[in-house]
Design an enzyme around this catalytic site. Structure first.
Site, PDB file in Angstrom:
ATOM      1  N   ASP A  73       0.862  -1.194   0.000  1.00 56.66           N
ATOM      2  CA  ASP A  73       0.000   0.000   0.000  1.00 56.66           C
ATOM      3  C   ASP A  73       0.895   1.241   0.000  1.00 56.66           C
ATOM      4  O   ASP A  73       2.072   1.176   0.349  1.00 56.66           O
ATOM      5  CB  ASP A  73      -0.903   0.034   1.242  1.00 56.66           C
ATOM      6  CG  ASP A  73      -1.854   1.231   1.217  1.00 56.66           C
ATOM      7  OD1 ASP A  73      -2.525   1.444   0.196  1.00 56.66           O
ATOM      8  OD2 ASP A  73      -1.914   1.983   2.211  1.00 56.66           O
ATOM      9  N   SER A  74       0.303   2.360  -0.391  1.00 56.65           N
ATOM     10  CA  SER A  74       1.053   3.613  -0.357  1.00 56.65           C
ATOM     11  C   SER A  74       1.442   3.974   1.079  1.00 56.65           C
ATOM     12  O   SER A  74       2.414   4.687   1.286  1.00 56.65           O
ATOM     13  CB  SER A  74       0.204   4.734  -0.947  1.00 56.65           C
ATOM     14  OG  SER A  74      -1.010   4.825  -0.232  1.00 56.65           O
ATOM     15  N   GLY A  87      -3.049   9.175  -3.887  1.00 55.63           N
ATOM     16  CA  GLY A  87      -4.370   9.477  -4.441  1.00 55.63           C
ATOM     17  C   GLY A  87      -4.436  10.631  -5.417  1.00 55.63           C
ATOM     18  O   GLY A  87      -5.288  10.670  -6.295  1.00 55.63           O
ATOM     19  N   CYS A 104      -4.216  -1.473  -2.207  1.00 52.96           N
ATOM     20  CA  CYS A 104      -4.392  -0.027  -2.384  1.00 52.96           C
ATOM     21  C   CYS A 104      -5.261   0.166  -3.625  1.00 52.96           C
ATOM     22  O   CYS A 104      -4.902  -0.325  -4.709  1.00 52.96           O
ATOM     23  CB  CYS A 104      -3.023   0.608  -2.578  1.00 52.96           C
ATOM     24  SG  CYS A 104      -3.055   2.357  -2.995  1.00 52.96           S
ATOM     25  N   ASN A 105      -6.370   0.845  -3.450  1.00 54.02           N
ATOM     26  CA  ASN A 105      -7.279   1.032  -4.594  1.00 54.02           C
ATOM     27  C   ASN A 105      -6.658   1.898  -5.673  1.00 54.02           C
ATOM     28  O   ASN A 105      -6.832   1.663  -6.858  1.00 54.02           O
ATOM     29  CB  ASN A 105      -8.578   1.681  -4.121  1.00 54.02           C
ATOM     30  CG  ASN A 105      -9.406   0.731  -3.304  1.00 54.02           C
ATOM     31  OD1 ASN A 105     -10.236   0.006  -3.838  1.00 54.02           O
ATOM     32  ND2 ASN A 105      -9.188   0.694  -1.998  1.00 54.02           N
ATOM     33  N   THR A 106      -5.915   2.921  -5.235  1.00 59.00           N
ATOM     34  CA  THR A 106      -5.316   3.837  -6.213  1.00 59.00           C
ATOM     35  C   THR A 106      -4.314   3.087  -7.087  1.00 59.00           C
ATOM     36  O   THR A 106      -4.315   3.234  -8.313  1.00 59.00           O
ATOM     37  CB  THR A 106      -4.628   5.001  -5.473  1.00 59.00           C
ATOM     38  OG1 THR A 106      -5.559   5.537  -4.517  1.00 59.00           O
ATOM     39  CG2 THR A 106      -4.206   6.088  -6.424  1.00 59.00           C
ATOM     40  N   GLU A 148      -3.836   9.377   7.923  1.00 51.51           N
ATOM     41  CA  GLU A 148      -2.371   9.325   8.008  1.00 51.51           C
ATOM     42  C   GLU A 148      -1.851  10.211   9.147  1.00 51.51           C
ATOM     43  O   GLU A 148      -0.809   9.951   9.715  1.00 51.51           O
ATOM     44  CB  GLU A 148      -1.725   9.765   6.680  1.00 51.51           C
ATOM     45  CG  GLU A 148      -1.943   8.805   5.525  1.00 51.51           C
ATOM     46  CD  GLU A 148      -0.959   7.613   5.492  1.00 51.51           C
ATOM     47  OE1 GLU A 148       0.216   7.797   5.806  1.00 51.51           O
ATOM     48  OE2 GLU A 148      -1.395   6.507   5.142  1.00 51.51           O
ATOM     49  N   THR A 160      -8.429   1.986   1.131  1.00 53.41           N
ATOM     50  CA  THR A 160      -8.134   1.113   2.272  1.00 53.41           C
ATOM     51  C   THR A 160      -7.955   1.879   3.583  1.00 53.41           C
ATOM     52  O   THR A 160      -7.959   1.278   4.652  1.00 53.41           O
ATOM     53  CB  THR A 160      -6.870   0.283   1.977  1.00 53.41           C
ATOM     54  OG1 THR A 160      -5.822   1.173   1.584  1.00 53.41           O
ATOM     55  CG2 THR A 160      -7.130  -0.697   0.863  1.00 53.41           C
ATOM     56  N   HIS A 161      -7.794   3.187   3.509  1.00 50.55           N
ATOM     57  CA  HIS A 161      -7.701   3.981   4.741  1.00 50.55           C
ATOM     58  C   HIS A 161      -9.079   4.197   5.390  1.00 50.55           C
ATOM     59  O   HIS A 161      -9.155   4.491   6.576  1.00 50.55           O
ATOM     60  CB  HIS A 161      -7.141   5.377   4.441  1.00 50.55           C
ATOM     61  CG  HIS A 161      -5.677   5.415   4.169  1.00 50.55           C
ATOM     62  ND1 HIS A 161      -5.103   4.809   3.083  1.00 50.55           N
ATOM     63  CD2 HIS A 161      -4.659   6.006   4.861  1.00 50.55           C
ATOM     64  CE1 HIS A 161      -3.793   5.031   3.109  1.00 50.55           C
ATOM     65  NE2 HIS A 161      -3.510   5.755   4.169  1.00 50.55           N
TER      66      HIS A 161
END
Ligand code: DGL
Length: 279
Positions: A9-10, A42, A72-74, A157, A192-193
């Protein structure tokens, strides 16, 4: 050497995916990689998200992961297809990279009664139209509308997701989504956040919607986990390559101390973290 499932993930958000997967399949070994130094993704361009994601995938391959999940969707929206279609066949034909959008799309059409679905995600995921395209491929009868929530990832974050200041931004994005289609009965948290904002989302929904109990909010972790389990059943040749020691190693491109502190919001356990560089 361990042969792990890699989860990328980012930043921290993919930990919600990792949690779902590990709850369902605790026996496998995992490596989680968060590109925290370069998050958020994003608002980044297609090319940059592809470049960063490919670097992370290569690192996880080098560390011995035959299978990598883009948690991560992005990254799934902007990089997955190119990695699967261009990079893997030439450079790593025996490795696999899977994303989170398709497995979410597969369940959501079945969960909605009105067949009107809303997506809350990063600007990049919404602009890519990935959810609309995937859902309509599988469920042509569904109408899908999306709303970018540019402030939600920074709220998570920066550990502000449960503070009063978050209410404004959660309300604002929810209002904009619901205004697009009053028949929505299913909302995908397509980032995912966002599961960390679930309490705030439910609170705001109860003031904004006449019948909040009719709306289903869909965090992805459990669906990605069941989809991965199904994938491993269908691909025993991949399942047999994975080692099963129940271990999980955490890698970050930012400071290990910072990651350890913030990750406790998602994980509630002591973890082993190492800083790495990607290039
Ligand atoms: N967690 C990522 C996702 O699911 C986005 C976070 C970011 O913008 O980097 O889309």
């Amino acid at each position: 050497m361990k042969s792990c499932i890699g989860v990328f993930d980012s930043g921290y958000g993919g930990l919600t995916i990792l949690n779902g997967i590990r709850q369902r399949m605790p026996e496998y070994d995992y490596i989680y990689l968060g590109d925290n130094a370069r998050a958020p993704y994003g608002t980044r361009s297609f090319d940059v998200v592809y470049e960063f994601t490919l670097q992370a995938v290569k690192k996880l391959f080098d560390l011995g992961c035959p299978l990598v999940i883009l948690g991560c969707n992005t990254a799934s929206a902007k990089a997955l297809r190119s990695i699967q279609q261009k990079y893997l066949p030439q450079h790593a034909p025996d490795r696999r990279v899977l994303g989170v959008i398709r497995p979410t799309a597969e369940v959501v059409g079945k969960l909605s009664h009105t067949k009107h679905i809303g997506v809350l995600a990063t600007e990049g995921t919404i602009k890519s139209q990935s959810y609309n395209l995937e859902i309509q491929k599988l469920f042509p009868e569904c109408t899908v509308v999306g709303q970018a929530c540019p402030m939600w990832v920074p709220l998570v974050e920066n550990n502000e997701f449960d503070k009063p200041g978050a209410d404004y931004f959660v309300k604002d994005s929810l209002l904009k989504l619901l205004a697009q289609d009053e028949l929505i009965d299913t909302i995908i948290l397509g980032c995912t956040h966002f599961p960390l904002l679930l309490d705030k989302i439910n609170q705001q929904l109860s003031t904004l919607h006449p019948q909040p109990s009719t709306i289903k909010i869909i965090p992805q972790g459990q669906y990605i986990a069941s989809s991965l389990e199904d994938y491993l059943h269908r691909h025993p040749e991949m399942a047999s390559r994975l080692t099963r020691g129940g271990m999980c190693q955490y890698l970050t491109t930012e400071s290990a101390t910072k990651f350890r502190e913030s990750a406790t919001l998602f994980l509630h356990e002591e973890i082993n973290v190492e800083r790495i560089t990607l290039n």
